[in-house]
Every structure is written in C-alpha cells, then in structure tokens.
Design a protein around this motif. Structure first.
Motif, mmCIF file in Angstrom:
data_model
loop_
_atom_site.group_PDB
_atom_site.id
_atom_site.type_symbol
_atom_site.label_atom_id
_atom_site.label_comp_id
_atom_site.label_asym_id
_atom_site.label_seq_id
_atom_site.Cartn_x
_atom_site.Cartn_y
_atom_site.Cartn_z
ATOM 1 N N TRP A 168 -9.896 -7.315 4.680
ATOM 2 C CA TRP A 168 -10.722 -8.394 4.147
ATOM 3 C C TRP A 168 -11.802 -7.805 3.252
ATOM 4 C CZ3 TRP A 168 -9.399 -13.399 4.888
ATOM 5 C CH2 TRP A 168 -8.531 -13.694 5.953
ATOM 6 N N LYS A 192 -12.177 -12.693 1.241
ATOM 7 C CA LYS A 192 -10.866 -12.635 0.611
ATOM 8 C C LYS A 192 -9.943 -11.725 1.418
ATOM 9 C CE LYS A 192 -12.617 -12.928 -4.162
ATOM 10 N NZ LYS A 192 -12.625 -12.211 -5.461
ATOM 11 N N GLU A 220 -8.115 -15.337 -2.464
ATOM 12 C CA GLU A 220 -9.417 -15.966 -2.239
ATOM 13 C C GLU A 220 -9.203 -17.188 -1.355
ATOM 14 O OE1 GLU A 220 -13.269 -17.635 -4.779
ATOM 15 O OE2 GLU A 220 -11.367 -17.184 -5.800
ATOM 16 N N GLU A 264 -4.721 -10.229 -4.005
ATOM 17 C CA GLU A 264 -5.971 -10.706 -3.433
ATOM 18 C C GLU A 264 -5.883 -12.216 -3.263
ATOM 19 O OE1 GLU A 264 -9.535 -9.547 -5.410
ATOM 20 O OE2 GLU A 264 -9.020 -7.400 -5.427
#
Length: 384
Positions: A211, A199, A177, A175
């Motif tokens: 996303w 993210k 960010e 992931e």
C-alpha cells in the motif's frame, strides 16, 4: 472450505486470507508470475484498467472468493476487536487513537499473482460476527463500485464505506487508487470519523504487493486529525516495505500530539511528543490471530445474490483444480451478467441498487448511503 446447499442455492465459503497476502488456506495457488505478466504485454503505460475489457483473468489466477467478500473480510474478520476499543476508550483522544489503529487494521492485500473475482452488478455479501452485522452490495459495474454498511447494536457503532478502485498500468507496476469515502460513527459519543484509503500497488519486478499514499482521518466533533503515509520499498531494498508513518494533531492549532510509525503487517507505535514515551497501538498478530471461516447458520435466508452463492460453482472447481469446469462456470456467470445488461438496455431500463442510494460527481466522487438504518443479523456468521 464450507459448502452447503439445497435444490435452490449452494454456498461455498473459503478460509480467510491473512493480513500479509497469504492465499486462502484451502487453496494454494501455484506460481503464475510469468503468465500474470503476460496479460499486460499489450497494455500501454498509463492505461486505465478499470474499463479494459481485453483483460479477463482465467480462473487459475483467481482465489475462490469475490472482491466483495475480500472487502467485507476487512470489516468482520479479526481476532482482537479494535471497534470495541474505539467505543470504550475513556477520552476523545484515546478514542481517536483507537480509530487510527482500526483504520490500519483494514489495510490488507491479496497474494501476488492471484485476485478475487470481479463482483457482478447487484451482488451482495451479508455476514455477522457477534453483534456486528455487515452488508455489502456491488452498486456499479462500469466503473466497479462497492458499498458497505455495518452496524453493531451492542456497541452502537455504524460505519459506511464506498469503494471505487481505479487501477492504472505503469509498465512494471499497477497502481490502484481506491476512491470513495469511509465514515465510522461512534453513536454513544456523537462522533463521526471520516477517512480515505491508500493506493494498492502491484510491482512485477521484484514481485510484491503493498500500500502507498496518504490517508487522512479526521473527527470534526473533537477537532482531532491524523495524517498517515503508507510507504513501500524501492527496487533495491525491502527496509521500507509495508511501512506507515504519520502524526496525530489538533486541527485548530495544528499542534502535533503524537507521531505514528511502524509497519501495517506487524506493529505500529505511537510516540508522545511531550515526553517521548512510545506505545504500541497496533499489533497485526493480535488482530489477525485465529481468524475463523464464516459458516452458514440459516441457508433459507441466504439471498441468491450472495457472493458465496453466485460464485459457488466456480469456487468449488478452483478448490478441486478442475480448471476446465472453473472456466466454463466463470464464463456462465459473466455471460449472464452481459445478458441481463443487454435486456435492460433493450427496454431502456436503468439498474437501481436495492440496499443503497448512490450519487456521484464528474470527478468520480461516489457516495453510497444505506437505505436501512440498521443492518439485520445475517444468515452467514463468523464463529466466536
């Protein structure tokens, strides 16, 4: 692919990636899923990959363009001009809805198993499309931070992004960010829209990119605000894949005006709370139809720091599938960056961006402000 050059500089510009992550049309990457997974065998869950130096992608895993170019494409490559709609809608509410649609249009993802190059410090990317001029600079390498400034003299529009991805490994997924502020200014109307980014999630089982997370869009001058939630599917289905839903409301009263729902890679609808009427505000096929490859209009004005020049030999080698040369050329670019960093350290010098002033807090809240008021026309242009 477009390749032009003289004795001093060579430019390689590849065709744009599509909104759904399809790789560059000039380059069809083979299936590297197993080898991609093998890169993370020794990475602990929760590890911050932004500074994980042990992971260096071999060129077989790269698409022939820099991450700086990939970010820039979301600003200047489009078929339907949503920025024009933002500026020319008749009312503040209509403009806000257009800004929501434009924000969704910047949501793009690379193909699974491949990635753009990591930009070197001070790398730039300068492209024009009509009256829209876009300029990016890699203002930090550790951590990686890119700054974008774009102005449209005809429409009197300006937008500024600061993008700082923080990827973390979670066993079966990564992931990322995306920190940093985004602002869009409609100068004719005196309106500034602030927004963030969702993210990026890379799932290995099953292999997919999507996303996720919340996006907030607000305009202080009009008091309008939007909350969008990007949702991906579970491991057992694909119904929620690429989904986005949310609402548009008046911040003073918290009264919901519209509900938003759809998919960022197809269509997004707006539902009027008062009468139940639904309207399509975003159609990905329209926005991403007939994307054209940028071309070099004035080679003499291209900076040596231009992404397409910095990585030209690597891109040429990848496109010709000369992996040995691609590896050597990529190592050469990366080694040169390390050499310059070592020289600065030995002299006690601090690198300073040329195009932006940068500030940040301990909470990784980066802000990038352009030095120039307007972005000049670029030597690389997108044909219209």
């Amino acid at each position: 692919m477009v390749s032009e050059g003289n004795d001093d500089i060579k430019i390689v510009l590849s065709k744009p990636s599509s909104f759904d992550g399809d790789a560059d049309a000039d380059y069809k990457a083979p299936n590297f899923a197993r080898r991609f997974l093998s890169l993370f065998r020794n990475v602990r869950p929760g590890s911050d990959l932004a500074n994980f130096q042990a992971i260096q992608l071999p060129p077989q895993f790269n698409i022939p363009k820099s991450q700086l170019q990939f970010v820039g494409e979301s600003a200047y490559l489009f078929g339907k001009d949503l920025l024009y709609q933002c500026n020319n809608a008749g009312s503040p509410l209509e403009r806000f809805i257009s800004v929501v649609a434009w924000s969704i249009s910047t949501t793009r993802a690379p193909a699974f198993g491949v990635a753009p190059y990591n930009p070197v410090l001070g790398e730039t990317h300068h492209v024009s499309r009509g009256s829209l001029n876009v300029l990016l600079e890699q203002v930090s390498y550790h951590p990686p931070v890119a700054a974008l400034h774009a102005t449209d003299d005809k429409e009197n529009i300006e937008f500024i992004w600061c993008q700082h991805p923080v990827p973390k490994f979670h066993g079966t997924r990564v992931e990322a960010e995306v920190l940093g502020k985004r602002q869009l200014k409609l100068l004719n109307h005196g309106e500034t829209y602030m927004m963030n980014s969702p993210k990026l999630i890379v799932k290995f089982l099953p292999p997919r990119i999507d996303w996720i997370g919340d996006v907030n869009i607000c305009c202080q001058e009009t008091g309008l605000e939007a909350e969008l939630c990007y949702i991906t599917s579970s491991i057992f289905g694909s119904r929620g894949l690429h989904s986005v839903k949310g609402k548009i409301y008046q911040s003073s009263s918290m009264k919901t005006l519209y509900e938003v729902e759809g998919h960022w890679n197809s269509t997004v609808k707006l539902k009027d709370i008062n009468n139940g009427k639904e309207t399509i505000i975003y159609d990905a096929k329209e926005v991403f139809s007939e994307l054209k490859t940028p071309v070099v209009e004035n080679l003499q004005r291209v900076w040596p720091t231009e992404s397409a020049a910095v990585w030209s030999e690597v891109s040429n080698s990848i496109l010709s599938k000369n992996w040995s040369k691609a590896r050597d050329e990529k190592s050469s670019v990366e080694d040169n960056q390390r050499k310059l960093a070592k020289e600065r350290n030995s002299k006690g010098e601090t690198w300073v961006p040329k195009l932006f002033t940068v500030s940040y807090s301990k909470e990784d809240d980066w802000e990038c402000s352009p030095i120039q008021e307007r972005v000049p026309p670029a030597p690389i242009v997108v044909p219209i």
